[in-house]
Write an enzyme that holds these catalytic residues in place. Sequence first.
Site, PDB file in Angstrom:
ATOM      1  N   HIS A   1      -3.522   7.126   2.439  1.00 24.56           N
ATOM      2  CA  HIS A   1      -3.891   5.799   1.934  1.00 24.56           C
ATOM      3  C   HIS A   1      -5.292   5.455   2.445  1.00 24.56           C
ATOM      4  CE1 HIS A   1      -3.890   1.669   0.861  1.00 24.56           C
ATOM      5  NE2 HIS A   1      -3.734   1.219   2.088  1.00 24.56           N
TER       6      HIS A   1
ATOM      7  N   ASN B   1     -10.096  -0.458  -0.493  1.00 26.17           N
ATOM      8  CA  ASN B   1      -8.641  -0.322  -0.498  1.00 26.17           C
ATOM      9  C   ASN B   1      -8.094  -0.893  -1.812  1.00 26.17           C
ATOM     10  OD1 ASN B   1      -5.899  -0.490  -0.102  1.00 26.17           O
ATOM     11  ND2 ASN B   1      -6.027  -1.469   1.912  1.00 26.17           N
TER      12      ASN B   1
ATOM     13  N   CYS C   1       0.815  -1.225   0.000  1.00 25.22           N
ATOM     14  CA  CYS C   1       0.000   0.000   0.000  1.00 25.22           C
ATOM     15  C   CYS C   1       0.846   1.271   0.000  1.00 25.22           C
ATOM     16  CB  CYS C   1      -0.959  -0.005   1.184  1.00 25.22           C
ATOM     17  SG  CYS C   1      -2.098  -1.394   1.094  1.00 25.22           S
TER      18      CYS C   1
HETATM   19  O1  UT7 Z   1      -3.784  -1.319   3.516  1.00 27.49           O
HETATM   20  C1  UT7 Z   1      -2.845  -2.018   4.273  1.00 27.49           C
HETATM   21  C2  UT7 Z   1      -3.017  -1.736   5.690  1.00 27.49           C
HETATM   22  N1  UT7 Z   1      -4.238  -2.320   6.181  1.00 27.49           N
HETATM   23  C3  UT7 Z   1      -4.920  -1.717   7.113  1.00 27.49           C
HETATM   24  O2  UT7 Z   1      -4.539  -0.627   7.494  1.00 27.49           O
HETATM   25  C4  UT7 Z   1      -6.102  -2.422   7.707  1.00 27.49           C
HETATM   26  C5  UT7 Z   1      -6.067  -2.294   9.205  1.00 27.49           C
HETATM   27  N2  UT7 Z   1      -7.113  -3.022   9.921  1.00 27.49           N
HETATM   28  C6  UT7 Z   1      -8.429  -2.719   9.818  1.00 27.49           C
HETATM   29  O3  UT7 Z   1      -8.825  -1.899   9.018  1.00 27.49           O
HETATM   30  C7  UT7 Z   1      -9.397  -3.382  10.784  1.00 27.49           C
HETATM   31  O4  UT7 Z   1      -8.646  -4.071  11.780  1.00 27.49           O
HETATM   32  C8  UT7 Z   1     -10.391  -4.388  10.118  1.00 27.49           C
HETATM   33  C9  UT7 Z   1     -11.417  -3.615   9.314  1.00 27.49           C
HETATM   34  C10 UT7 Z   1      -9.644  -5.355   9.236  1.00 27.49           C
HETATM   35  C11 UT7 Z   1     -11.148  -5.138  11.209  1.00 27.49           C
HETATM   36  O5  UT7 Z   1     -11.812  -4.230  12.084  1.00 27.49           O
HETATM   37  P1  UT7 Z   1     -11.680  -4.380  13.670  1.00 27.49           P
HETATM   38  O6  UT7 Z   1     -12.498  -3.326  14.266  1.00 27.49           O
HETATM   39  O7  UT7 Z   1     -10.211  -4.392  13.992  1.00 27.49           O
HETATM   40  O8  UT7 Z   1     -12.368  -5.774  13.928  1.00 27.49           O
HETATM   41  P2  UT7 Z   1     -11.754  -7.086  14.604  1.00 27.49           P
HETATM   42  O9  UT7 Z   1     -10.785  -7.737  13.684  1.00 27.49           O
HETATM   43  O10 UT7 Z   1     -11.317  -6.761  15.974  1.00 27.49           O
HETATM   44  O11 UT7 Z   1     -13.043  -7.960  14.703  1.00 27.49           O
HETATM   45  C12 UT7 Z   1     -14.113  -7.633  15.593  1.00 27.49           C
HETATM   46  C13 UT7 Z   1     -15.189  -8.696  15.449  1.00 27.49           C
HETATM   47  C14 UT7 Z   1     -14.657 -10.133  15.524  1.00 27.49           C
HETATM   48  O12 UT7 Z   1     -15.635 -10.913  16.162  1.00 27.49           O
HETATM   49  P3  UT7 Z   1     -15.451 -11.323  17.721  1.00 27.49           P
HETATM   50  O13 UT7 Z   1     -14.162 -12.072  17.805  1.00 27.49           O
HETATM   51  O14 UT7 Z   1     -15.443 -10.030  18.452  1.00 27.49           O
HETATM   52  O15 UT7 Z   1     -16.671 -12.148  17.974  1.00 27.49           O
HETATM   53  C15 UT7 Z   1     -14.556 -10.548  14.083  1.00 27.49           C
HETATM   54  O16 UT7 Z   1     -14.690 -11.946  13.901  1.00 27.49           O
HETATM   55  O17 UT7 Z   1     -15.795  -8.570  14.162  1.00 27.49           O
HETATM   56  C16 UT7 Z   1     -15.762  -9.841  13.483  1.00 27.49           C
HETATM   57  N3  UT7 Z   1     -15.639  -9.589  12.064  1.00 27.49           N
HETATM   58  C17 UT7 Z   1     -16.684  -9.359  11.272  1.00 27.49           C
HETATM   59  N4  UT7 Z   1     -18.014  -9.317  11.513  1.00 27.49           N
HETATM   60  C18 UT7 Z   1     -18.825  -9.036  10.481  1.00 27.49           C
HETATM   61  C19 UT7 Z   1     -14.492  -9.515  11.322  1.00 27.49           C
HETATM   62  N5  UT7 Z   1     -14.805  -9.250  10.048  1.00 27.49           N
HETATM   63  C20 UT7 Z   1     -16.155  -9.153   9.997  1.00 27.49           C
HETATM   64  C21 UT7 Z   1     -17.063  -8.886   8.935  1.00 27.49           C
HETATM   65  N6  UT7 Z   1     -18.377  -8.837   9.246  1.00 27.49           N
HETATM   66  N7  UT7 Z   1     -16.653  -8.660   7.696  1.00 27.49           N
END
Ligand code: UT7
Length: 332
Positions: free
Chosen positions: A256, A286, A116
């Site tokens: 980004h 993205n 990225c």
């Molecule tokens: O471009 C390169 C650099 N990349 C980035 O900068 C991306 C950085 N990371 C992010 O943008 C975020 O971490 C994500 C969007 C990928 C995830 O968001 P988050 O707020 O960090 O969610 P999480 O991974 O902590 O997940 C929270 C909950 C989990 O469930 P439990 O364990 O709390 O029951 C996940 O399983 O949300 C669940 N979850 C989803 N639920 C519905 C994860 N993905 C999804 C989904 N729909 N698509």
Amino acid sequence: MTKFTAAITSVGGYVPKDILTNEDLAKMVDTSDEWITSRTGIKERHIIKEKGIAASDLGVEAVKIALEKRNMDPSEIDLLICATISPDMRVPDTANTILDKIGAKNAWGFDINAACSGFLFALTTGAQFIESGMHKKVVVVGSDVMSTVVDYTDRTTCILFGDGAGAVILEASEEGFGLQDSVLRGDGSGRNMLNIKAGGSLMPITNEILEGKDMYIYQDGKSVFKAAVNGMSGAINQLMARNDLAKEDISWIVPHQANKRIINSIGEYLDFPMEKVMTNIAKYGNTTAATLPLCLFDYESQLKKGDKLVFTAFGGGFTWGASYLIWAYDGQ
Ligand code: UT7
């Protein structure tokens, strides 16, 4: 001796016509429009559905638009750098395929793989050839077909990415417009947190690898989120300090587009008005190396000669950084 800076003199952008909405994804994996919108700010992304269309084809369209707007013939290009992590093939590079497809006969080219941060690194690299006086016209492209490296059964990644390309033309300025400075960083210890493991020399593709899905993108979202906010904010801070830039001096932040919450955090950290932070993640997701030039393409009409832009990016590697650029023309 005249000192040249590398000014952006034209911008092109291109996304494929097919759209994958949050509602479409909710039919494919256990997710919802509400979750995706509130956690990422993404509403839809464009993806290639036709077979045989690759990163070079998106890049070609973006470059053609940039050349046309500048009334420039492909034969005038000296160098084309393509930032991509989804090249048409492992060999040859995508830059040379783009040069062939647009009929640029007097140029050379190469690819940059910095995920990225690819466009930021390519922009800084391209500028060196102008500043040194070696070249007059350099094209920098960011093009990624993320739909080819995304597992559409993995809800943690498939909601994030889209396909697209953007391109800028760099030309020598004697009036000081263009790239002023860049803070660029890498930390390879982040390689286990964001990667595509298979397909390289470490893990060549075999039937076993295909079954294990290691040819798809993996990320530890929470860790990457934190590293992205810290990395980009830190790089901007350093860039501002060493260029004597106060936040009031900056006309636009060009970040980004990985997550609207990350973009908001950077705006808040700098205490910078959000209407001056370029944001188009809602419609593209993205697009990896294409996010920064696609922002420029969408906001070009609002840009004025002399505007001070701060670009920032963070990606797999880890790679990250920030660049300070003075805009060279009034956008139409
Ligand atoms: O471009 C390169 C650099 N990349 C980035 O900068 C991306 C950085 N990371 C992010 O943008 C975020 O971490 C994500 C969007 C990928 C995830 O968001 P988050 O707020 O960090 O969610 P999480 O991974 O902590 O997940 C929270 C909950 C989990 O469930 P439990 O364990 O709390 O029951 C996940 O399983 O949300 C669940 N979850 C989803 N639920 C519905 C994860 N993905 C999804 C989904 N729909 N698509």
